[in-house]
Design an enzyme around this catalytic site. Structure first.
Site, PDB file in Angstrom:
ATOM      1  CB  ILE A 160       6.283  -2.617 -10.177  1.00  0.00           C
ATOM      2  CG1 ILE A 160       6.396  -4.119 -10.483  1.00  0.00           C
ATOM      3  CG2 ILE A 160       6.751  -1.766 -11.366  1.00  0.00           C
ATOM      4  CD1 ILE A 160       5.465  -4.602 -11.578  1.00  0.00           C
ATOM      5  CD  GLU A 189       2.015  -8.215  -0.613  1.00  0.00           C
ATOM      6  OE1 GLU A 189       2.487  -7.366  -1.406  1.00  0.00           O
ATOM      7  OE2 GLU A 189       2.318  -8.250   0.592  1.00  0.00           O
ATOM      8  CB  CYS A 205      -1.869  -6.015  -0.337  1.00  0.00           C
ATOM      9  SG  CYS A 205      -0.807  -5.196  -1.545  1.00  0.00           S
TER      10      CYS A 205
HETATM   11  N1  THU Z   1       5.602  -3.543  -0.407  1.00  0.00           N
HETATM   12  C1  THU Z   1       5.078  -4.652  -0.992  1.00  0.00           C
HETATM   13  O1  THU Z   1       5.344  -4.946  -2.157  1.00  0.00           O
HETATM   14  N2  THU Z   1       4.253  -5.427  -0.252  1.00  0.00           N
HETATM   15  C2  THU Z   1       3.971  -5.224   1.054  1.00  0.00           C
HETATM   16  O2  THU Z   1       3.199  -5.971   1.612  1.00  0.00           O
HETATM   17  C3  THU Z   1       4.616  -4.121   1.784  1.00  0.00           C
HETATM   18  C4  THU Z   1       5.277  -3.114   0.931  1.00  0.00           C
HETATM   19  C5  THU Z   1       6.544  -2.725  -1.182  1.00  0.00           C
HETATM   20  C6  THU Z   1       6.057  -1.371  -1.592  1.00  0.00           C
HETATM   21  C7  THU Z   1       7.367  -0.623  -1.772  1.00  0.00           C
HETATM   22  O3  THU Z   1       7.871  -0.881  -3.074  1.00  0.00           O
HETATM   23  C8  THU Z   1       8.306  -1.273  -0.777  1.00  0.00           C
HETATM   24  O4  THU Z   1       7.701  -2.504  -0.418  1.00  0.00           O
HETATM   25  C9  THU Z   1       8.537  -0.440   0.468  1.00  0.00           C
HETATM   26  O5  THU Z   1       7.351  -0.076   1.063  1.00  0.00           O
END
Ligand code: THU
Length: 135
Positions: A46, A58, A93
């Protein structure tokens, strides 16, 4: 979902990525987290126009689950359909996941291509910061 089926968990993560709010990066992420009692929690990333406030998929899944009384998770899958190769959980995370998962808990991640990475929380986060403070 009562036993650990990583194929199924990965499919749930892929579905969860559909909920992503990622207008800035255009990089959708889905996570599926299995509670020790078999309950499934999913999350998506988000984003925010104040970029640093973005929450990863995550952590969305972990925070949903913990807010509903679940504190121990036995498996995690992460799907990044906008990248061909697998993309693993970010450092922040890994720290948050390590609070609620044992080191040997399985983690699978994959992108839109065929490759899947099967690992564990302990391998992703080997020198668990402040682990002595955990219950
Ligand atoms: N992002 C995640 O949701 N999880 C991850 O493990 C890596 C990065 C998201 C954050 C951001 O919204 C997008 O991926 C690009 O970095």
């Amino acid at each position: 979902m009562s036993s650990i089926n990583l194929d199924q968990l990965f499919q749930e993560a892929l579905k969860a990525a559909e909920g992503a709010y990622a207008p800035y990066s255009k990089f959708r992420v889905g996570a599926a987290l299995l509670s020790e009692d078999g309950t499934l929690f999913t999350g998506c990333n988000i984003e925010n126009r104040s970029y640093g406030l973005t929450v990863c998929a995550e952590r969305t899944a972990v925070f949903k689950a913990v807010s509903q009384g679940h504190r121990r998770f036995i498996a995690l899958a992460v799907s990044t359909p906008d990248s061909e190769p697998p993309v693993g959980p970010c450092g922040a995370c890994r720290q948050v996941l390590s609070e609620f998962m044992a080191g040997d808990a399985p983690v699978r991640f994959g992108g839109s291509g065929p490759e899947r990475v099967d690992t564990t929380i302990g391998a992703l986060y080997p020198f668990d910061s402040l682990h002595e403070l955990r219950d």
